[in-house]
Structure formats: C-alpha cells, structure tokens
Design an enzyme around this catalytic site. Structure first.
Site, PDB file in Angstrom:
ATOM      1  N   ARG A   1      80.069 -37.123  21.641  1.00 19.43           N
ATOM      2  CA  ARG A   1      79.339 -36.435  22.713  1.00 19.43           C
ATOM      3  C   ARG A   1      77.925 -36.259  22.189  1.00 19.43           C
ATOM      4  NH1 ARG A   1      81.079 -31.268  26.253  1.00 19.43           N
ATOM      5  NH2 ARG A   1      82.319 -32.983  27.098  1.00 19.43           N
TER       6      ARG A   1
ATOM      7  N   HIS B   1      79.833 -39.607  31.957  1.00 18.14           N
ATOM      8  CA  HIS B   1      81.015 -38.959  31.383  1.00 18.14           C
ATOM      9  C   HIS B   1      82.245 -39.770  31.815  1.00 18.14           C
ATOM     10  CE1 HIS B   1      83.347 -36.017  29.457  1.00 18.14           C
ATOM     11  NE2 HIS B   1      83.112 -34.945  30.202  1.00 18.14           N
TER      12      HIS B   1
ATOM     13  N   GLN C   1      85.973 -38.410  31.710  1.00 17.43           N
ATOM     14  CA  GLN C   1      86.218 -37.407  32.751  1.00 17.43           C
ATOM     15  C   GLN C   1      86.594 -38.076  34.071  1.00 17.43           C
ATOM     16  OE1 GLN C   1      85.896 -33.749  32.738  1.00 17.43           O
ATOM     17  NE2 GLN C   1      87.018 -34.197  34.617  1.00 17.43           N
TER      18      GLN C   1
ATOM     19  N   ASP D   1      79.875 -29.485  40.300  1.00 15.71           N
ATOM     20  CA  ASP D   1      79.585 -29.355  38.864  1.00 15.71           C
ATOM     21  C   ASP D   1      78.488 -28.294  38.737  1.00 15.71           C
ATOM     22  OD1 ASP D   1      79.400 -29.838  36.128  1.00 15.71           O
ATOM     23  OD2 ASP D   1      78.635 -31.877  36.307  1.00 15.71           O
TER      24      ASP D   1
ATOM     25  N   CYS E   1      84.876 -30.571  37.149  1.00  6.56           N
ATOM     26  CA  CYS E   1      85.135 -31.058  35.793  1.00  6.56           C
ATOM     27  C   CYS E   1      85.268 -29.910  34.796  1.00  6.56           C
ATOM     28  CB  CYS E   1      84.004 -31.999  35.368  1.00  6.56           C
ATOM     29  SG  CYS E   1      82.361 -31.272  35.576  1.00  6.56           S
TER      30      CYS E   1
ATOM     31  N   ARG F   1      93.016 -34.570  31.422  1.00  4.41           N
ATOM     32  CA  ARG F   1      92.128 -35.073  30.363  1.00  4.41           C
ATOM     33  C   ARG F   1      92.965 -35.458  29.140  1.00  4.41           C
ATOM     34  NH1 ARG F   1      86.733 -33.961  29.977  1.00  4.41           N
ATOM     35  NH2 ARG F   1      86.854 -35.492  28.297  1.00  4.41           N
TER      36      ARG F   1
HETATM   37  N1   CP Z   1      84.695 -31.439  31.460  1.00  2.00           N
HETATM   38  C1   CP Z   1      84.353 -31.417  30.150  1.00  2.00           C
HETATM   39  O1   CP Z   1      83.939 -32.428  29.572  1.00  2.00           O
HETATM   40  O2   CP Z   1      84.552 -30.222  29.564  1.00  2.00           O
HETATM   41  P1   CP Z   1      84.044 -29.832  28.096  1.00  2.00           P
HETATM   42  O3   CP Z   1      82.538 -29.737  28.146  1.00  2.00           O
HETATM   43  O4   CP Z   1      84.695 -28.516  27.811  1.00  2.00           O
HETATM   44  O5   CP Z   1      84.479 -30.912  27.136  1.00  2.00           O
END
Ligand code: CP
Length: 342
Positions: free
Chosen positions: A106, A133, A136, A231, A272, A300
């Site tokens: 990330r 992402h 996701q 979001d 998400c 997930r």
């Molecule tokens: N949706 C998501 O990626 O959550 P986090 O930021 O908690 O990983």
C-alpha cells in the site's frame, strides 16, 4: 519450471474471463473456509506487506489469508524498514524478493508500486495507491454476485457510486465496465471522475458492453441502481479542503434514507470502509437492512486468499517426500557429526 511472474496491480491488466476465474476461486476458497477445510496451498511461503498508510481490512485480510493457506506474513511499516528513507525502492524490492514469495504494497504514490513491480522477482499485489484499489473491487464484484437478485446477470446490474472520485471509484468504474455492467458516478462537477478514467471505461464498454454515466443528478443516478456505493469525501492530506468538500457534497450526495428511498426497493448499500458515519453516509443506512458492508468487508479475506493462491501457488516448489527425507537425513547426520545434537 515455475509459472511466469505476474503481478496484481490493476484489473485492466486482466481479461474479463480471467477476473471471473479469480472470482470462481474466491467462491471455492470461501466455501472451503466455511467448512473448516481451507487448503494449505502456501505451506511455508511468506508474504511481505509494505504499508505506507494505515489499514485495517487490507492488512488483516492479507495476513489471515496467508495463515489460512499455511503461510506467514510480515507487516513492514514505515520506520521499520528503510524503504524511501535510507534505501531505494529498487533495492528494497530486489532484497525482499530474495526472502519472500510475494509482496503486498500500500503506497502513497502509484508510481512506487510500479517501481516495486519493475524490480521485484516475486509477484507484487497492489494494496491501494493514490490511483486504484484493485483487491477491493474484485471483492466488491464478488459481493455483488452474492447479493444480486437471482434473476439478474452481471450485465443487468447497475452500480451507482455516489461521491468523490476516489481511488476506489476509479477501480470500481474500471472493473464494472470490464464486466459489462452499468456504472454511474454521481458527484458535483468538480469531484467527478476525470476524462482519462472515463476513456478507459468507455474502451472497456466497447469490448464488454454495459454503460458509463457521469452526472451530478442524484435522482437519475439512483433510480435504477442495484447497488449504491460510497467512499470517504476526503483522505489523509486533504484536511485543508474539508470545508469546501463538505459544502459541495452535503446534503445532496450523502447516502441517507431519503436518497435510498429514491432507489429500487431491492438496491443494496456498499462502502469499502473505513466510513465517516454521519458524513458521506448515515448510521441508519450503515446499520440498516439494505447495508451489506460487513459481508463486503469479510469478502476481502476470501478475495486475498484467492489472489494469493492464484498468483503464488503455481510458482512454489514442493519437493517429493523422498527428496525431503533425504535432505532431512543429510542435515541430521551433519548436526550429529558436529556433536551439536546428542
Ligand atoms: N477498504 C480498505 O482497504 O480498508 P483499509 O484501509 O482498512 O485496508
């Protein structure tokens, strides 16, 4: 011969058919897990997880997925490894690749994940960047398949994303149009999906069908929706824009009971997460009967298991029991001869 090195950075790198195959694998591994029978496909394998930003779902799902598959995960956060401070992305990628079987990252900038890919010799999985992402949204489409009306196929589904053109919005726009679904982004003009994203989505539609609508008209955007998705309205680094963003989105683009009432009765709510309750969505919607946010979050885990199995398992070497036994004997003999073992 190990299978070729492939990374999971953008759903656009995969065909509709391959994404559907990955979703079939999610289904299989979810069923196996529910029956206490998750196959230990990644026995002895390791995942290096680089996080330049905080995470709950991505971190926990990848780590637990590795454990369930028989492997192990290392959480590598800023300050604990040298990445970007005392060591280049190139050296980090090359060194970590010699020790682990897969890297999840990330990163603040999408370019960083591309630089990891350029230098890694193991698969790299994108755990969110400032552009997209992908893990996701594979999970999201899988979740939609579980919650859609049974008489509808994927190509009948209308997905309406309400709010800021976030990295999740970008990825959802891409995967929905790859799947031949109908995708709408509704937001004030200034916060709508940029033309570059729309161009990619329209090219997807030419191949797969479906449609793309970008509008500021909430009524038109939600009237046929099967899924309404939102979001956060701002992210880390956008704090100075909060007053402007609140003025632009509130109250028209908040997902609340009034907005849901304008959608078909079967429409489900997705997010998400993390969510700012009372900002882009109300408590009543988050906790209401049309919300599928926790099923989505759980998926997930099943998605990460499938992605890890799909990209990593074919590259692992598993020696025959005879070879394992021969090496065990050689090492035992060596340790005894060295008088290290009694
Ligand atoms: N949706 C998501 O990626 O959550 P986090 O930021 O908690 O990983």
């Amino acid at each position: 011969m190990p299978s070729p090195l492939r990374h999971f950075i953008d759903t656009q790198d995969f065909s509709r058919e391959e994404l559907l195959r990955i979703m079939e694998l999610i289904r299989l591994l979810k069923d196996a897990d529910k029956n206490g029978a998750c196959p230990r496909l990644l026995q002895g394998a390791s995942l290096g997880m680089i996080f330049e930003e905080p995470s709950t779902r991505t971190r926990v799902s990848f780590e637990v997925a590795m454990t369930k598959l028989g492997g192990h995960a290392l959480y590598l956060r800023p300050g604990e490894i040298h990445l970007g401070q005392r060591e280049s992305v190139k050296d980090t990628a090359r060194v970590i690749s010699r020790m682990v079987d897969v890297i999840e990252a990330r990163t603040l900038k999408h370019q960083t994940v591309l630089d990891l890919v350029a230098n890694a010799t193991v698969p790299v999985m994108n755990g969110l960047t400032d552009y997209n992402h992908p893990t996701q949204v594979v999970c999201d489409v899988f979740t939609m398949m579980e919650h859609k009306l049974p008489e509808k196929s994927l190509s009948d589904l209308h997905v309406t994303f309400v709010g800021d053109a976030t990295n999740v919005c970008s990825s959802l726009m891409m995967i929905c149009t790859q799947m031949g679904m109908h995708f709408t982004h509704v937001a004030p003009l200034r916060y709508q999906a940029p033309k570059a994203w729309q161009d990619i989505a329209r090219a997807n539609i030419k191949k797969s069908g479906g449609s793309l609508t970008v509008t500021d008209d909430v009524d038109a955007a939600v009237k046929d929706a099967d899924f309404i998705y939102t979001d956060l309205w701002w992210w880390i680094g956008q704090e100075s824009e909060i007053p402007d963003r609140k003025r632009a989105f509130m109250p028209t683009y908040q997902v609340n009971d009034k907005l849901l009432a304008r959608a078909p009765a079967h429409a489900k709510f997705m997010h998400c997460l993390p969510a700012s309750r009372g900002v882009e969505v109300t408590d009543a919607v988050m906790d209401g009967p049309r919300s599928i946010i926790y099923d989505q979050a759980e998926n997930r885990l099943h998605t990460e298991k499938a992605l890890l199995a799909y990209f990593v398992y074919p590259r692992l070497k598993f020696a025959s029991p005879n070879v394992v036994s021969n090496y065990r004997t050689c090492v035992d003999d060596f340790l005894h001869a060295s008088e290290l073992v009694g």
